[in-house]
Design an enzyme around this catalytic site. Structure first.
Site: not given
Length: 588
Positions: A100, A159, A235
């Site tokens: 983010e 990811e 995570e």
């Protein structure tokens, strides 16, 4: 004797002995450096034995070749503090981190050459990536476990299975990492979905998972793709982030603790994402755009076990009870937080933002289209644009606004264009000079809109015609310079650059109440707290104690919209109306 960490059939092996990794995410770049040791110690008191952090390339190298590790970016000092606390470390340098964070951690300058192939095996990109990674590994390599340091794992990319598949790219990252002296095990992380796990890793890398619920089921999916090796959720989403105009996300401490217990009962290792979220100071927040542009708020509290101000939450104590079932937890006591001081704020002076522009940058002609942020090498914050108007009323038309434009005619505000609303045009009154202050509200950090340029995207016309434009990149780092700026003593000003004074007996964490303000960015004693916006959800900005001082202090606001009221200090954080989520099922 040199210590080593290796991968066993089902466990991490430290000098041949099985050991579970109990980790928590702390992003050094989201925490005031004078508070790193405090946050690390509280991780130890939770029962964690490891600290994980991303590395933001865009902060460390804001323009090509301008590498910095100063202040909040001193990764080496951060890792040394982790080591001094007796904990291990996991480093995740990307080059893409998501988090983010602005542009997912990728430097915006990478995207100014359309031929550069981002996140794939493309020569120009790989040249830049190798230079970046070698600088990071110059810091990390001598701090590995086998050099008597804290680092026990290093992650490759982030990811990647959610983005694409390029085995040559991943292999090149591994080769660079090993050649730079990284000897600890290398990992990848993906959500536990078959295609992501298949596409996002290589056979010789340890696959780990990212999820926040249904842990036994997701670990089983991970095990199908990796028959041997330690299981790890690297995570574990124990909360979520917020965006402007939304609500504050909160998950149930009881439910999260129950699922964490199930994860650990499966024998897996874990990394809490986040243990302590911290703050998107300055202009560092990212954004999502999956059809609607949603910039992330300044607070990265994340409803984590340690809140934005480093105070233990209900989730902290619930998680500590779980960890105590699987490991020795220190007996140190953490007190719940007392209210923060609320010193009086005294208005001192103000200056018009437009009148101050010449002190915050230099104008340059840019031709018949307004320059974009990226074309000027100005990758965050605010950009001023100016053009002469035709006679009489007219209409401003823009192909796309990225991301918000405050529009003035002869110094008077006439309206705002917002990306999130899809604004494309604005009626202008008669006048001589059009000035537009464009705000980059945060670069998209996920999926395909990463790297898009910021500014007024053309064609841009005034009454259907092109204009002669000038641009001025606004450098808010110069707010305290130029004493001859037109400051006016006033207690009534609500717009532009506003200065306030307050006094403290000693340094203290504070919460700046912003609900009476409009939209802008705040600074305390020159430290950039971040953005505020009346639409919420958050209505306070966290002020780290080390940014304050005993005696006289200064608050400066750059108010873009015109505030209906004045700021104040609050005794506690107000992150807005709560959205109570079930166990996190999204991706971070």
């Amino acid at each position: 004797m040199t210590s080593r960490v290796t991968l066993g059939e089902s466990d991490f092996l430290f000098d041949g002995q099985p050991r579970r990794i109990l980790s928590g995410a702390l992003h050094y770049f989201r925490i005031h450096p004078d508070l790193w040791a405090d946050r690390i110690e509280k991780a130890r008191l939770l029962g964690l034995n490891t600290i994980e952090t991303y590395v933001p390339w865009n902060d460390h190298e804001p323009v090509p070749g301008a590498w910095t590790t100063e202040g909040m970016l001193d990764l080496g000092r951060f890792l040394d503090l982790v080591h001094a606390a007796g904990l291990h470390a996991i480093v995740r340098p990307g080059p893409y981190i998501c988090a983010e964070y602005d542009n997912g951690g990728l430097p915006a300058w990478l995207f100014t050459d359309p031929e550069v192939g981002i996140r794939r095996f493309e020569p120009r990109f790989m040249t830049a990536v190798e230079s970046y990674l070698r600088r990071v590994y110059d810091i990390v390599a001598p701090r590995q476990l086998d050099h008597d340091g804290p680092v026990v794992l290093v992650q490759i990319e982030n990811e990647y299975g959610a983005y694409g598949r390029d085995d040559d790219y991943l292999r090149a990252l591994v080769d660079i990492t090993r050649d730079a002296g990284i000897t600890v095990p290398l990992t990848t992380v993906d959500q536990p979905e078959d295609d992501m796990l298949q596409n996002g890793s290589l056979p010789d890398l340890l696959k780990t998972g990212s999820f926040g619920s249904r842990s036994p089921e997701r670990l089983a999916t991970l095990r199908r793709h990796q028959p041997t090796g330690p299981l790890m959720c690297s995570e574990y989403w124990n909360g979520w982030f917020d965006f402007w105009g939304g609500e504050h996300h909160v998950t149930s401490a009881e439910e999260q603790a129950r699922d964490l217990d199930a994860l650990l009962a499966s024998g897996a290792s874990v990394n809490l994402y986040m243990f302590h979220g911290g703050t998107n100071f300055g202009f560092t927040n990212g954004a999502n755009d999956k059809g609607v542009y949603e910039p992330t708020v300044t607070s990265y509290d994340y409803d984590a076990p340690l809140d934005e101000a480093g105070r233990p939450t209900e989730k902290f104590f619930a998680f500590r009870e779980v960890f105590a079932k699987y490991a020795d937890v220190p007996t140190g006591v953490l007190e719940r937080a007392l209210p923060s001081p609320t010193p009086d704020l005294r208005p001192v002076s103000h200056a018009s933002l437009l009148d101050s522009l010449e002190h915050l940058g230099s104008w340059a002609a840019t031709g018949d289209e307004p320059a974009l942020f990226d074309e000027l090498g100005h990758y965050r914050g605010l950009l001023a644009l100016e053009a002469e108007l035709p006679a009489g009323p007219s209409t401003l038309r823009v192909a796309e606004v990225r991301d918000r434009a405050s529009v003035f005619v002869d110094g008077a505000r006439v309206g705002t264009l917002e990306r999130a609303r899809g604004d494309r045009e604005l009626a202008l009154p008669a006048g001589r000079t059009l000035t537009i202050v464009v705000e980059d509200q945060g670069r998209v950090n996920y999926e395909r809109r990463i790297g898009e340029p910021k500014g007024l995207v053309g064609p841009v016309t005034i009454e259907g015609c092109a204009a002669a434009w000038s641009a001025l990149p606004i450098d808010l780092g110069r707010l305290d310079e130029a004493p001859d700026r037109p400051w006016v003593e006033s207690e009534e000003a609500r717009d532009g650059i506003l200065r306030f004074a307050f006094d403290l007996d000693e340094q203290a964490d504070l919460f700046l109440e912003t609900s009476a303000l409009g939209k802008g960015v705040a600074f305390v004693n020159g430290f950039a707290l971040g953005r505020y916006w009346s639409q919420g959800p958050q209505h306070t900005l966290y002020v780290p104690g080390p940014a304050t001082r005993a005696g006289a202090n200064e608050l400066v606001l750059v108010e873009l919209d015109g505030a209906p009221g004045l700021p104040a200090f609050a005794a506690a954080a107000d992150l807005g109306p709560v959205r109570r989520d079930t166990l996190a099922a999204q991706g971070a």
